[in-house]
Design an enzyme around this catalytic site. Structure first.
Site, short mmCIF file in Angstrom:
data_model
loop_
_atom_site.label_atom_id
_atom_site.label_comp_id
_atom_site.label_asym_id
_atom_site.label_seq_id
_atom_site.Cartn_x
_atom_site.Cartn_y
_atom_site.Cartn_z
N CYS A 199 11.15 -36.60 0.42
CA CYS A 199 12.13 -35.92 1.28
C CYS A 199 12.72 -34.71 0.55
O CYS A 199 12.53 -34.54 -0.66
CB CYS A 199 13.23 -36.91 1.69
SG CYS A 199 14.45 -37.28 0.40
N GLU A 226 18.28 -49.64 -0.25
CA GLU A 226 19.09 -49.36 0.94
C GLU A 226 20.48 -49.96 0.80
O GLU A 226 20.74 -50.79 -0.08
CB GLU A 226 18.39 -49.91 2.18
CG GLU A 226 17.09 -49.19 2.48
CD GLU A 226 16.37 -49.69 3.70
OE1 GLU A 226 15.44 -49.01 4.13
OE2 GLU A 226 16.72 -50.78 4.23
N GLU A 241 12.11 -41.99 -5.51
CA GLU A 241 11.94 -40.88 -6.45
C GLU A 241 13.22 -40.63 -7.23
O GLU A 241 13.19 -40.43 -8.44
CB GLU A 241 11.55 -39.60 -5.69
CG GLU A 241 10.25 -39.71 -4.93
CD GLU A 241 10.41 -40.19 -3.48
OE1 GLU A 241 9.58 -39.79 -2.64
OE2 GLU A 241 11.35 -40.96 -3.18
N ASN A 270 13.06 -47.63 -3.58
CA ASN A 270 14.20 -47.30 -2.72
C ASN A 270 15.12 -48.51 -2.62
O ASN A 270 14.68 -49.66 -2.64
CB ASN A 270 13.77 -46.75 -1.36
CG ASN A 270 12.78 -47.59 -0.60
OD1 ASN A 270 11.94 -48.30 -1.16
ND2 ASN A 270 12.84 -47.52 0.72
N CYS A 290 15.00 -35.50 -2.49
CA CYS A 290 14.22 -35.90 -3.67
C CYS A 290 13.53 -34.70 -4.31
O CYS A 290 13.47 -34.59 -5.52
CB CYS A 290 13.21 -36.98 -3.31
SG CYS A 290 14.00 -38.58 -3.06
N CYS A 316 16.55 -43.12 -2.54
CA CYS A 316 15.09 -43.09 -2.47
C CYS A 316 14.45 -43.49 -3.80
O CYS A 316 15.07 -43.40 -4.86
CB CYS A 316 14.61 -41.69 -2.11
SG CYS A 316 15.14 -41.11 -0.49
#
Length: 134
Positions: A90, A48, A59, A46, A93, A57
Site C-alpha cells: 500500500c 489488525e 511491511e 499484519n 508502506c 501492515c
C-alpha cells in the site's frame, strides 16, 4: 547493488510470517521478509485492531522490528499475500519502506505462483524522504 539476495529464504520467511498474522476482521494474512544491508532477514505480519485505523501492515511491522534490532538500511523485501495474483504494498508502506531503502528490490508473491519483481523507486516515484528535509 553488490548484495546476493537469498530470494528462496525470503519467500519462505514471508509465507511463515503470514501464518503469524492477527487478522480476525479481514482474514487477509500478509507476510513480509526483508533483507538488511548487513545480511539479516527480518519478518513482519499484519496486525489488525478492533479500531480498524490502528491496524499495521506486514511491511511496516517488518521495518519497525528491524529498526528496533538496529537495522539501518533495507536491500530487499519479499511480500506474500493469500491471493491468486501478487499484491503490491500500500501507499503508506511504500513511504515507510522508502525511509530505509529507496532503491530496495521488491518481490511480491502469492498463492497463484506468479511473482512481480520491481524496485521501491519504481513503485514510489518522486518520493519524499530524508534528503528532502535537508
Amino acid at each position: 547493488m553488490g548484495h546476493s539476495i537469498p530470494w528462496e529464504e525470503l519467500e519462505k520467511q514471508a509465507r511463515a510470517a503470514a501464518r503469524q498474522a492477527y487478522v480476525p476482521y479481514s482474514r487477509f494474512a500478509v507476510g513480509a521478509a526483508l533483507l538488511t544491508s548487513d545480511g539479516r532477514i527480518v519478518r513482519g505480519c499484519n496486525v489488525e485492531n478492533a479500531s480498524y485505523g490502528l491496524t499495521n501492515c506486514a511491511e511496516r511491522t517488518a521495518i519497525f522490528t528491524a529498526r528496533a534490532e538496529g537495522m539501518r538500511e533495507v536491500v530487499a523485501i519479499c511480500i506474500y499475500t493469500p491471493t491468486s495474483a501478487p499484491t503490491p504494498p500500500c501507499g503508506a508502506c511504500r513511504q515507510v519502506l522508502n525511509e530505509f531503502g529507496p532503491t530496495m528490490v521488491v518481490r511480491t508473491i502469492c498463492d497463484g505462483g506468479e511473482q512481480v519483481n520491481t524496485t521501491l523507486d519504481a513503485l514510489l516515484p518522486g518520493a519524499f524522504g530524508p534528503k528532502n528535509l535537508g
